[in-house]
Design an enzyme around this catalytic site. Sequence first.
Site, PDB file in Angstrom:
ATOM      1  N   GLN A  27     -10.449  -3.623  -2.695  1.00 35.39           N
ATOM      2  CA  GLN A  27     -11.690  -3.012  -2.208  1.00 35.39           C
ATOM      3  C   GLN A  27     -12.856  -3.360  -3.136  1.00 35.39           C
ATOM      4  OE1 GLN A  27     -12.218  -0.797   0.615  1.00 35.39           O
ATOM      5  NE2 GLN A  27     -14.318  -1.298   0.060  1.00 35.39           N
TER       6      GLN A  27
ATOM      7  N   HIS B 173      -7.575   0.704  -6.256  1.00 32.60           N
ATOM      8  CA  HIS B 173      -7.789  -0.015  -4.990  1.00 32.60           C
ATOM      9  C   HIS B 173      -8.533  -1.320  -5.314  1.00 32.60           C
ATOM     10  CE1 HIS B 173      -7.952  -0.730  -0.845  1.00 32.60           C
ATOM     11  NE2 HIS B 173      -8.756   0.219  -0.420  1.00 32.60           N
TER      12      HIS B 173
ATOM     13  N   CYS C 217     -16.203   2.753   1.219  1.00 30.87           N
ATOM     14  CA  CYS C 217     -15.025   1.913   1.486  1.00 30.87           C
ATOM     15  C   CYS C 217     -14.527   2.062   2.919  1.00 30.87           C
ATOM     16  CB  CYS C 217     -13.925   2.245   0.497  1.00 30.87           C
ATOM     17  SG  CYS C 217     -13.553   4.000   0.423  1.00 30.87           S
TER      18      CYS C 217
ATOM     19  N   ARG D 216       0.868  -1.190   0.000  1.00 32.85           N
ATOM     20  CA  ARG D 216       0.000   0.000   0.000  1.00 32.85           C
ATOM     21  C   ARG D 216       0.898   1.231   0.000  1.00 32.85           C
ATOM     22  NH1 ARG D 216      -5.074   1.954   3.641  1.00 32.85           N
ATOM     23  NH2 ARG D 216      -6.014   0.461   2.227  1.00 32.85           N
TER      24      ARG D 216
ATOM     25  N   ARG E 225     -13.955  -7.491   3.012  1.00 32.27           N
ATOM     26  CA  ARG E 225     -12.536  -7.295   2.669  1.00 32.27           C
ATOM     27  C   ARG E 225     -11.744  -8.548   3.058  1.00 32.27           C
ATOM     28  NH1 ARG E 225     -10.388  -2.423   2.326  1.00 32.27           N
ATOM     29  NH2 ARG E 225      -8.945  -3.537   1.004  1.00 32.27           N
TER      30      ARG E 225
ATOM     31  N   ASP F  95     -17.028   8.325  -0.882  1.00 34.27           N
ATOM     32  CA  ASP F  95     -15.723   8.172  -0.211  1.00 34.27           C
ATOM     33  C   ASP F  95     -15.374   9.522   0.414  1.00 34.27           C
ATOM     34  OD1 ASP F  95     -13.241   7.255   0.586  1.00 34.27           O
ATOM     35  OD2 ASP F  95     -12.404   7.063  -1.435  1.00 34.27           O
TER      36      ASP F  95
HETATM   37  N1   CP Z   1     -11.108   0.846   2.780  1.00 35.75           N
HETATM   38  C1   CP Z   1      -9.841   0.736   3.187  1.00 35.75           C
HETATM   39  O1   CP Z   1      -8.907   0.512   2.398  1.00 35.75           O
HETATM   40  O2   CP Z   1      -9.668   0.871   4.521  1.00 35.75           O
HETATM   41  P1   CP Z   1      -8.273   1.002   5.263  1.00 35.75           P
HETATM   42  O3   CP Z   1      -7.645   2.306   4.791  1.00 35.75           O
HETATM   43  O4   CP Z   1      -8.592   1.019   6.721  1.00 35.75           O
HETATM   44  O5   CP Z   1      -7.417  -0.157   4.873  1.00 35.75           O
END
Ligand code: CP
Length: 328
Positions: free
Chosen positions: A136, A133, A270, A106, A315, A229
């Site tokens: 997600q 992403h 998300c 990430r 997830r 978001d």
């Molecule tokens: N939706 C998501 O990626 O959450 P986090 O940033 O907590 O991993």
Amino acid sequence: MDFSNRDFLKLLDYSKEEILELLRLSHKFKKMKKEGQSHRYLVGKNVVLLFEKDSTRTRCAFEVGAKDLGMGVTYLGPTGSQMGKKESIKDTARVLARMYDGIEYRGFDQEVVEELAKYSSVPVWNGLTNEFHPTQMLADIMTMQENFDEIKGRKLTFFGDARNNVGNSLMVVCAKLGINFTCCAPKELFPNKELVETCKNIASENGSTITLTEDATEGAKGADVIYTDVWVSMGEDPSIWETRIKQLSPYQVNSKVMSLANKDAIFLHCLPSFHDTNTKIGKEIYDRFGIKEMEVTDEVFESKASKVMDEAENRLHTIKTIMYVTLK
Ligand code: CP
């Protein structure tokens, strides 16, 4: 379908059939978990999680998913490795691949995760970049499947900054699966033109459409899924809040938006979300601008239509699936 040793960097790299197969397996893993059936299929393997940005859901899903599969896990946080400071991405990829069976990343530019994958001999999974992403998306579509008999032909509207990883990725996954995607935002926050063109071509092959509109009523009308978001993404300069609040306030998801959507419409996000002032940033925004809710009202967030906690749980099942199919 053989996914072994493949990277998972963006959904543009996966076919409709492959995405549907990943979803099918995710439902299976969810059922096994609920029924308490052991699925330690990958005992003896180890994965490393490289996070240059913070995370709750993605990190926990990778950690719990890996442990459920019987694997060992190492977490390297934003200050926990030499990558980028004393060691190049190329060298990091080659070193980690000598010790681990899979690498999650990430961070910032998509180019970084693509470079890691180029030099890694083991699968690399994108846990969020500025552009995409993909993990997600599997959880989002899985949640849609749990709420609708058929997802093809449904209308999903994204309200907010559609140039970001979630907006881009939703447009891609909807195009691939024949879901009608509407981006509802001010023009300056529309997604990148080239990606829109690519997605329009994919969507037309799958019998769906990509629509960009500045009109919140048009976006909400007849939608089956209302998605939003946060207005300022991780890594963006906090000084942008004032501008973004002005740009996106007309696109807040509230009871009016939900009333224009279809009767059985669901709300997805998300997460994390600013739907109240129970966060440090939420409080700061309230002190500076006097608003208690941002991209979604607390009423909608806590409503029956809101499936955000199922989505968050999914997830785990989807990320577990990605690790399983690429490492088995
Ligand atoms: N939706 C998501 O990626 O959450 P986090 O940033 O907590 O991993």
